[in-house]
Scaffold this motif. Structure first.
Motif, PDB file in Angstrom:
ATOM      1  N   LEU A  56       0.828  -1.204   0.000  1.00  0.00           N
ATOM      2  CA  LEU A  56       0.000   0.000   0.000  1.00  0.00           C
ATOM      3  C   LEU A  56       0.864   1.256   0.000  1.00  0.00           C
ATOM      4  O   LEU A  56       0.594   2.194  -0.756  1.00  0.00           O
ATOM      5  CB  LEU A  56      -0.942   0.006   1.206  1.00  0.00           C
ATOM      6  N   GLU A  57       1.907   1.272   0.819  1.00  0.00           N
ATOM      7  CA  GLU A  57       2.778   2.454   0.891  1.00  0.00           C
ATOM      8  C   GLU A  57       3.413   2.740  -0.470  1.00  0.00           C
ATOM      9  O   GLU A  57       3.494   3.892  -0.896  1.00  0.00           O
ATOM     10  CB  GLU A  57       3.872   2.266   1.946  1.00  0.00           C
ATOM     11  N   VAL A  58       3.853   1.679  -1.152  1.00  0.00           N
ATOM     12  CA  VAL A  58       4.457   1.861  -2.473  1.00  0.00           C
ATOM     13  C   VAL A  58       3.413   2.376  -3.468  1.00  0.00           C
ATOM     14  O   VAL A  58       3.662   3.325  -4.208  1.00  0.00           O
ATOM     15  CB  VAL A  58       5.099   0.546  -2.973  1.00  0.00           C
ATOM     16  N   ARG A  59       2.251   1.753  -3.473  1.00  0.00           N
ATOM     17  CA  ARG A  59       1.199   2.156  -4.426  1.00  0.00           C
ATOM     18  C   ARG A  59       0.757   3.596  -4.179  1.00  0.00           C
ATOM     19  O   ARG A  59       0.583   4.367  -5.130  1.00  0.00           O
ATOM     20  CB  ARG A  59       0.003   1.196  -4.321  1.00  0.00           C
ATOM     21  N   LEU A  60       0.587   3.973  -2.918  1.00  0.00           N
ATOM     22  CA  LEU A  60       0.192   5.353  -2.619  1.00  0.00           C
ATOM     23  C   LEU A  60       1.324   6.326  -2.923  1.00  0.00           C
ATOM     24  O   LEU A  60       1.070   7.465  -3.331  1.00  0.00           O
ATOM     25  CB  LEU A  60      -0.266   5.477  -1.160  1.00  0.00           C
ATOM     26  N   MET A 133      -0.864   9.048   5.681  1.00  0.00           N
ATOM     27  CA  MET A 133       0.497   8.593   5.968  1.00  0.00           C
ATOM     28  C   MET A 133       0.820   8.696   7.453  1.00  0.00           C
ATOM     29  O   MET A 133       1.493   7.835   8.006  1.00  0.00           O
ATOM     30  CB  MET A 133       1.524   9.374   5.140  1.00  0.00           C
ATOM     31  N   VAL A 134       0.317   9.741   8.098  1.00  0.00           N
ATOM     32  CA  VAL A 134       0.504   9.841   9.554  1.00  0.00           C
ATOM     33  C   VAL A 134      -0.213   8.681  10.233  1.00  0.00           C
ATOM     34  O   VAL A 134       0.390   7.964  11.049  1.00  0.00           O
ATOM     35  CB  VAL A 134       0.002  11.203  10.093  1.00  0.00           C
ATOM     36  N   ASP A 135      -1.481   8.477   9.890  1.00  0.00           N
ATOM     37  CA  ASP A 135      -2.254   7.388  10.506  1.00  0.00           C
ATOM     38  C   ASP A 135      -1.626   6.029  10.233  1.00  0.00           C
ATOM     39  O   ASP A 135      -1.469   5.206  11.144  1.00  0.00           O
ATOM     40  CB  ASP A 135      -3.697   7.391   9.988  1.00  0.00           C
ATOM     41  N   ASP A 136      -1.258   5.782   8.969  1.00  0.00           N
ATOM     42  CA  ASP A 136      -0.676   4.488   8.601  1.00  0.00           C
ATOM     43  C   ASP A 136       0.627   4.228   9.337  1.00  0.00           C
ATOM     44  O   ASP A 136       0.864   3.116   9.825  1.00  0.00           O
ATOM     45  CB  ASP A 136      -0.414   4.416   7.086  1.00  0.00           C
ATOM     46  N   HIS A 137       1.478   5.236   9.418  1.00  0.00           N
ATOM     47  CA  HIS A 137       2.767   5.029  10.071  1.00  0.00           C
ATOM     48  C   HIS A 137       2.647   4.942  11.588  1.00  0.00           C
ATOM     49  O   HIS A 137       3.454   4.255  12.221  1.00  0.00           O
ATOM     50  CB  HIS A 137       3.783   6.071   9.604  1.00  0.00           C
ATOM     51  N   GLU A 138       1.655   5.596  12.171  1.00  0.00           N
ATOM     52  CA  GLU A 138       1.401   5.389  13.604  1.00  0.00           C
ATOM     53  C   GLU A 138       1.043   3.924  13.841  1.00  0.00           C
ATOM     54  O   GLU A 138       1.567   3.291  14.768  1.00  0.00           O
ATOM     55  CB  GLU A 138       0.287   6.311  14.103  1.00  0.00           C
ATOM     56  N   ASP A 139       0.166   3.391  12.992  1.00  0.00           N
ATOM     57  CA  ASP A 139      -0.213   1.976  13.101  1.00  0.00           C
ATOM     58  C   ASP A 139       0.978   1.060  12.843  1.00  0.00           C
ATOM     59  O   ASP A 139       1.182   0.076  13.566  1.00  0.00           O
ATOM     60  CB  ASP A 139      -1.335   1.635  12.114  1.00  0.00           C
ATOM     61  N   ASP A 140       1.764   1.376  11.818  1.00  0.00           N
ATOM     62  CA  ASP A 140       2.932   0.554  11.481  1.00  0.00           C
ATOM     63  C   ASP A 140       3.920   0.491  12.641  1.00  0.00           C
ATOM     64  O   ASP A 140       4.410  -0.590  12.985  1.00  0.00           O
ATOM     65  CB  ASP A 140       3.664   1.110  10.248  1.00  0.00           C
ATOM     66  N   VAL A 141       4.228   1.641  13.215  1.00  0.00           N
ATOM     67  CA  VAL A 141       5.182   1.679  14.323  1.00  0.00           C
ATOM     68  C   VAL A 141       4.666   0.820  15.477  1.00  0.00           C
ATOM     69  O   VAL A 141       5.414   0.005  16.040  1.00  0.00           O
ATOM     70  CB  VAL A 141       5.468   3.135  14.770  1.00  0.00           C
ATOM     71  N   GLU A 142       3.401   0.965  15.795  1.00  0.00           N
ATOM     72  CA  GLU A 142       2.817   0.169  16.879  1.00  0.00           C
ATOM     73  C   GLU A 142       2.888  -1.334  16.578  1.00  0.00           C
ATOM     74  O   GLU A 142       3.291  -2.126  17.429  1.00  0.00           O
ATOM     75  CB  GLU A 142       1.354   0.587  17.083  1.00  0.00           C
ATOM     76  N   GLU A 143       2.531  -1.716  15.358  1.00  0.00           N
ATOM     77  CA  GLU A 143       2.554  -3.132  14.979  1.00  0.00           C
ATOM     78  C   GLU A 143       3.970  -3.699  14.978  1.00  0.00           C
ATOM     79  O   GLU A 143       4.198  -4.823  15.428  1.00  0.00           O
ATOM     80  CB  GLU A 143       1.914  -3.330  13.608  1.00  0.00           C
ATOM     81  N   HIS A 170       9.844   7.777   9.064  1.00  0.00           N
ATOM     82  CA  HIS A 170       8.729   8.077   8.154  1.00  0.00           C
ATOM     83  C   HIS A 170       7.607   8.799   8.896  1.00  0.00           C
ATOM     84  O   HIS A 170       7.036   9.756   8.367  1.00  0.00           O
ATOM     85  CB  HIS A 170       8.158   6.803   7.542  1.00  0.00           C
ATOM     86  N   LEU A 171       7.295   8.329  10.099  1.00  0.00           N
ATOM     87  CA  LEU A 171       6.218   8.939  10.883  1.00  0.00           C
ATOM     88  C   LEU A 171       6.548  10.396  11.210  1.00  0.00           C
ATOM     89  O   LEU A 171       5.702  11.280  11.042  1.00  0.00           O
ATOM     90  CB  LEU A 171       5.960   8.137  12.160  1.00  0.00           C
ATOM     91  N   ALA A 172       7.765  10.651  11.658  1.00  0.00           N
ATOM     92  CA  ALA A 172       8.156  12.031  11.990  1.00  0.00           C
ATOM     93  C   ALA A 172       8.075  12.931  10.752  1.00  0.00           C
ATOM     94  O   ALA A 172       7.557  14.056  10.825  1.00  0.00           O
ATOM     95  CB  ALA A 172       9.569  12.048  12.570  1.00  0.00           C
ATOM     96  N   LEU A 173       8.550  12.435   9.621  1.00  0.00           N
ATOM     97  CA  LEU A 173       8.511  13.214   8.386  1.00  0.00           C
ATOM     98  C   LEU A 173       7.066  13.425   7.920  1.00  0.00           C
ATOM     99  O   LEU A 173       6.696  14.519   7.490  1.00  0.00           O
ATOM    100  CB  LEU A 173       9.330  12.503   7.305  1.00  0.00           C
TER     101      LEU A 173
END
Length: 184
Positions: A56-60, A133-143, A170-173
Motif C-alpha cells: 500500500l505504501e508503495v502504491r500510494l 500517511m501519519v495514521d498508517d505510520h502510527e499503526d505501522d510503528v505500533e505493529e 517516516h512517521l516524523a517526516l
C-alpha cells in the motif's frame, strides 16, 4: 501376496509420506519443502499484514508522484516507493526462507483506500495523503514494536526491530509535512 496387516502398514506409511510432501506434518502443522516447521499462525499474520501495508505504501507513493502538488509530498511519496520497496523485498526473501508466501496484490480494503485517494488531486490530495500517511505510520510503528517483542521466529523478530527506526523516521517526516499541507 501381502498379508492385510502388512498392506495396511505400507499404505499408512505411504499416506503419511504423501501428506508430509504436500506440506503437512504429522500434527497437521505446516512444514516447508525441507521439512522444517514454518512460522506460527500469529507470525504469518504479521508477515501478511506487513506485506500488504508495504504494498500500500508503495502504491500510494506512486499515486503521490502523479497527483500531489506539493514538492514535499511528491518527495515523501518517492521515499515511500524506495524505502518500502526495499523493506518489501527483504520481507519477501525472509518469508520465502520460512516457507511463507507474501501477498503480491492489494486486498479489497487496501484497493479501496487507493481508489478513494486516486479521485483527489493537488492540495486536496496532499492533505488526504499526508493525513493517511501519519495514521498508517502510527499503526505501522505500533505493529512493528509489538512484533519486535512478541513474534516467535527470531529472524522475523530481528526484521521487525531493524525496520522500526525507518518507520519512526517516516512517521516524523509525515507529521512534519502533514503540518505544512494542512495550512494550504
Amino acid at each position: 501376496m501381502l498379508k492385510p496387516v502388512l498392506l495396511t502398514t505400507l499404505l499408512a506409511a505411504f499416506l503419511s509420506a504423501a501428506t508430509a510432501a504436500q506440506g503437512q506434518n504429522a500434527t497437521g502443522g505446516q512444514t516447508t519443502q525441507a521439512g522444517k516447521a514454518t512460522l506460527s499462525k500469529s507470525d504469518r499474520e504479521f508477515v501478511e499484514k506487513a506485506a500488504l501495508g508495504g504494498l500500500l505504501e508503495v502504491r500510494l507513493g506512486q499515486l503521490a508522484q502523479q497527483r500531489a502538488s506539493s514538492p514535499d509530498v511528491k518527495s515523501f511519496g518517492q521515499r515511500m516507493i524506495d524505502d518500502h520497496g526495499a523493506v518489501n523485498k527483504r520481507l519477501a526473501e525472509l518469508a520465502q526462507r520460512k516457507g511463507v508466501l507474501v501477498p503480491q496484490e492489494l486486498d479489497q480494503k487496501h484497493r479501496e483506500k487507493v481508489d478513494k485517494l486516486s479521485k483527489k488531486t493537488g492540495a486536496e490530495f496532499d492533505r488526504a495523503y499526508m493525513s493517511d500517511m501519519v495514521d498508517d505510520h502510527e499503526d505501522d510503528v505500533e505493529e512493528f514494536e509489538e512484533a519486535a517483542k512478541e513474534v516467535k521466529d527470531a529472524d522475523l523478530k530481528g526484521f521487525a526491530a531493524a525496520t522500526l527506526p525507518k518507520l519512526r523516521e517516516h512517521l516524523a517526516l509525515a507529521r512534519q509535512i502533514n503540518g505544512k499541507v494542512k495550512g494550504k
